[in-house]
Design a protein around this motif. Sequence first.
Motif, PDB file in Angstrom:
ATOM      1  N   LEU A  21       0.724  -0.974   0.011  1.00 45.00           N
ATOM      2  CA  LEU A  21       0.092   0.086  -0.153  1.00 45.00           C
ATOM      3  C   LEU A  21       0.897   1.301   0.010  1.00 45.00           C
ATOM      4  O   LEU A  21       0.774   2.261  -0.732  1.00 45.00           O
ATOM      5  CB  LEU A  21      -0.939  -0.022   1.278  1.00 45.00           C
ATOM      6  N   MET A  22       1.827   1.299   0.816  1.00 51.01           N
ATOM      7  CA  MET A  22       2.827   2.386   0.698  1.00 51.01           C
ATOM      8  C   MET A  22       3.656   2.553  -0.500  1.00 51.01           C
ATOM      9  O   MET A  22       3.699   3.756  -0.799  1.00 51.01           O
ATOM     10  CB  MET A  22       3.771   2.165   2.205  1.00 51.01           C
TER      11      MET A  22
ATOM     12  N   LEU B 156     -16.080  16.151  -0.906  1.00 53.19           N
ATOM     13  CA  LEU B 156     -15.401  16.532   0.391  1.00 53.19           C
ATOM     14  C   LEU B 156     -16.114  15.755   1.569  1.00 53.19           C
ATOM     15  O   LEU B 156     -15.407  15.095   2.434  1.00 53.19           O
ATOM     16  CB  LEU B 156     -15.488  17.931   0.747  1.00 53.19           C
ATOM     17  N   ARG B 157     -17.135  15.576   1.308  1.00 54.35           N
ATOM     18  CA  ARG B 157     -18.007  14.787   2.348  1.00 54.35           C
ATOM     19  C   ARG B 157     -17.605  13.439   2.216  1.00 54.35           C
ATOM     20  O   ARG B 157     -17.332  12.900   3.440  1.00 54.35           O
ATOM     21  CB  ARG B 157     -19.619  14.841   2.036  1.00 54.35           C
ATOM     22  N   GLU B 158     -17.440  12.970   1.081  1.00 54.10           N
ATOM     23  CA  GLU B 158     -17.015  11.488   1.023  1.00 54.10           C
ATOM     24  C   GLU B 158     -15.661  11.089   1.508  1.00 54.10           C
ATOM     25  O   GLU B 158     -15.288  10.198   2.283  1.00 54.10           O
ATOM     26  CB  GLU B 158     -16.891  10.994  -0.555  1.00 54.10           C
ATOM     27  N   THR B 159     -14.732  12.038   1.157  1.00 50.76           N
ATOM     28  CA  THR B 159     -13.483  12.010   1.657  1.00 50.76           C
ATOM     29  C   THR B 159     -13.437  12.139   3.284  1.00 50.76           C
ATOM     30  O   THR B 159     -12.672  11.556   4.061  1.00 50.76           O
ATOM     31  CB  THR B 159     -12.502  13.178   1.110  1.00 50.76           C
ATOM     32  N   VAL B 160     -14.358  13.252   3.954  1.00 47.06           N
ATOM     33  CA  VAL B 160     -14.163  13.207   5.307  1.00 47.06           C
ATOM     34  C   VAL B 160     -14.681  11.656   5.881  1.00 47.06           C
ATOM     35  O   VAL B 160     -14.504  11.359   6.794  1.00 47.06           O
ATOM     36  CB  VAL B 160     -14.925  14.541   5.793  1.00 47.06           C
ATOM     37  N   ALA B 161     -15.876  11.395   5.216  1.00 47.46           N
ATOM     38  CA  ALA B 161     -16.369  10.067   5.796  1.00 47.46           C
ATOM     39  C   ALA B 161     -15.385   9.041   5.851  1.00 47.46           C
ATOM     40  O   ALA B 161     -15.250   8.130   6.636  1.00 47.46           O
ATOM     41  CB  ALA B 161     -17.589   9.555   4.749  1.00 47.46           C
TER      42      ALA B 161
ATOM     43  N   ARG C 182     -13.013   9.391   8.628  1.00 49.30           N
ATOM     44  CA  ARG C 182     -13.841   8.853   9.871  1.00 49.30           C
ATOM     45  C   ARG C 182     -13.572   7.636  10.317  1.00 49.30           C
ATOM     46  O   ARG C 182     -13.424   7.094  11.062  1.00 49.30           O
ATOM     47  CB  ARG C 182     -15.277   9.599   9.798  1.00 49.30           C
ATOM     48  N   GLU C 183     -13.997   6.750   8.866  1.00 51.27           N
ATOM     49  CA  GLU C 183     -13.917   5.391   8.990  1.00 51.27           C
ATOM     50  C   GLU C 183     -12.387   4.793   9.308  1.00 51.27           C
ATOM     51  O   GLU C 183     -12.259   3.952  10.280  1.00 51.27           O
ATOM     52  CB  GLU C 183     -14.485   4.759   7.658  1.00 51.27           C
ATOM     53  N   CYS C 184     -11.524   5.814   8.701  1.00 48.41           N
ATOM     54  CA  CYS C 184     -10.167   5.303   8.811  1.00 48.41           C
ATOM     55  C   CYS C 184      -9.732   5.315  10.430  1.00 48.41           C
ATOM     56  O   CYS C 184      -9.012   4.596  11.205  1.00 48.41           O
ATOM     57  CB  CYS C 184      -9.137   6.136   7.857  1.00 48.41           C
ATOM     58  N   THR C 185     -10.389   6.606  10.934  1.00 50.57           N
ATOM     59  CA  THR C 185      -9.867   6.978  12.420  1.00 50.57           C
ATOM     60  C   THR C 185     -10.333   6.159  13.249  1.00 50.57           C
ATOM     61  O   THR C 185      -9.855   5.646  14.244  1.00 50.57           O
ATOM     62  CB  THR C 185     -10.323   8.301  12.392  1.00 50.57           C
ATOM     63  N   GLU C 186     -11.783   5.541  13.069  1.00 49.27           N
ATOM     64  CA  GLU C 186     -12.364   4.799  13.716  1.00 49.27           C
ATOM     65  C   GLU C 186     -11.610   3.284  13.845  1.00 49.27           C
ATOM     66  O   GLU C 186     -11.446   2.802  14.945  1.00 49.27           O
ATOM     67  CB  GLU C 186     -13.818   4.537  13.663  1.00 49.27           C
ATOM     68  N   LEU C 187     -11.360   2.850  12.866  1.00 45.90           N
ATOM     69  CA  LEU C 187     -10.534   1.395  12.655  1.00 45.90           C
ATOM     70  C   LEU C 187      -9.060   1.698  13.380  1.00 45.90           C
ATOM     71  O   LEU C 187      -8.742   0.930  14.133  1.00 45.90           O
ATOM     72  CB  LEU C 187     -10.608   0.983  11.529  1.00 45.90           C
TER      73      LEU C 187
ATOM     74  N   THR D 184      -8.893   7.797   2.158  1.00 44.17           N
ATOM     75  CA  THR D 184      -9.013   6.988   1.122  1.00 44.17           C
ATOM     76  C   THR D 184      -9.561   5.629   1.367  1.00 44.17           C
ATOM     77  O   THR D 184      -9.571   5.089   2.658  1.00 44.17           O
ATOM     78  CB  THR D 184      -7.701   6.629   0.210  1.00 44.17           C
ATOM     79  N   ARG D 185     -10.141   4.874   0.414  1.00 43.47           N
ATOM     80  CA  ARG D 185     -10.900   3.496   0.657  1.00 43.47           C
ATOM     81  C   ARG D 185      -9.702   2.535   1.196  1.00 43.47           C
ATOM     82  O   ARG D 185      -9.913   1.666   1.969  1.00 43.47           O
ATOM     83  CB  ARG D 185     -11.571   3.052  -0.475  1.00 43.47           C
ATOM     84  N   GLU D 186      -8.390   2.829   0.550  1.00 46.51           N
ATOM     85  CA  GLU D 186      -7.273   2.001   0.523  1.00 46.51           C
ATOM     86  C   GLU D 186      -6.965   1.955   2.253  1.00 46.51           C
ATOM     87  O   GLU D 186      -6.807   0.722   2.856  1.00 46.51           O
ATOM     88  CB  GLU D 186      -6.241   2.126  -0.157  1.00 46.51           C
ATOM     89  N   ALA D 187      -6.973   2.848   2.727  1.00 45.38           N
ATOM     90  CA  ALA D 187      -6.682   2.795   4.241  1.00 45.38           C
ATOM     91  C   ALA D 187      -7.612   2.075   5.101  1.00 45.38           C
ATOM     92  O   ALA D 187      -7.125   1.517   5.936  1.00 45.38           O
ATOM     93  CB  ALA D 187      -6.263   4.384   4.695  1.00 45.38           C
TER      94      ALA D 187
END
Length: 415
Positions: free
Chosen positions: A21-22, A194-199, A202-207, A240-243
């Motif tokens: 990924l990196m 922007l909303r999608e990116t912040v969403a 948010r998902e990344c941060t929760e995980l 990003t979805r990848e993260a």
Amino acid sequence: MAEEKKIIRKKIEATDRMNKLMADYFYGLNEAATTGKQKVAWCTSVGPAELLRAMGFAVHFPENHAAMLGATRMSTDLIPEANAIGYSPDICSYLTADIGAYLKGVTPLAKAYAGIESVPKPDVLVYNTNQCRDVQDWFSWYSKELGVPAIGITSPKNVTEVTDAHIDDVTRQIEALVPTLEEISGTRLDMGRLRETVALSRECTELWKQVLETATASPAPLTFFDGTIHMGPAVVLRGTREAVDYYQLLLAELTKRIADGVGAVEDEGFRIYWEGMPVWGRLRQHSELFASLRSAVLASTYCSSWIFPAFDPQDPVRSMAKAYLELFIVRSDEYKEKYLLQMLKKFKVDGIIYHDAKTCPYNSNSRYGMPQRLEAQTGIPSLVISGDLNDLRCVSDEQTKTNVEAFIEQLEEGK
Ligand code: SF4
């Protein structure tokens, strides 16, 4: 005497996926910069990355590059290059290592990734001084050197309660970046994107939070030293979805470790909290030193700094302002003490290591009596180790080893 054990380092299987990924991320940045297909923005590690990503920029994080300079032990030889043009050895050794690398024309990316010759040339530099003033100085230097604009957010500091007035201020400042970014990117800001990116952030941060909180288990399935590596996607690929996909994979592996009773450190005897930055050039040594003493360094303020609970896709700009203001590093000692008390309890900590990093006062919280105040409140012993994030001339390996061994012995006697 605390007994030293033979060290068995347990590999996290997801590491291969993260490395891929990196690699994809760095090749993507390189392609953007060399072909001109995508504009490149440089961003501070807790800067408004979601805004940049939503506006189509490929985003490079100089602090990530500086940490790579530290981890590859290139930094100590490069820092004097920046000292020679007037940047003191006492200021941020991320800044001095990164500018030193530029002046010398070297990068660890070239060694790690065939075909990449340099960091991606920026079209714009975007900072947030929520963490320190050094990032503004750092980006201003590149702005003059490369002839590209440096724009940013000047954040309040030492905040106890984050108020609406603080959030209003930073919201206005984020909004004020947009016209310049639109002009450089040649696109209008799409609020839906922007909303999608912040969403996704948010998902990344929760995980990422759930990943770190697996270490509340005894034995802890991951250490702080693992965390410093596996936080890469949360830093450079949030939004990003990848993260998100990566942290789902990592979380599943760590959850399985807990179910199987597998700890990151064999025969975990002591649970340690790390307050401050890692010593990038000594990650392996420190990991092995603690493991040899049956001590799991299992939680930290540093890795937790990429948890942003405030992100809200319904209110993307304002929630970004709130998220980047609520960070530990922005806050007063009164808030920091409360936060640390919660962390010590949550992770069932036996002892605290404070890393007093010579060149980063902002991430060194042992200088104004905090260890003494927390020890008085909790009875949890602490040790301050002197060192640095990137300048190994400030690190004494012998002294660190002796002090850590004596500290673990003290914990053993107290059990
Ligand atoms: S917070 Fe510390 S390490 Fe990070 S950029 Fe600022 S001075 Fe450097």
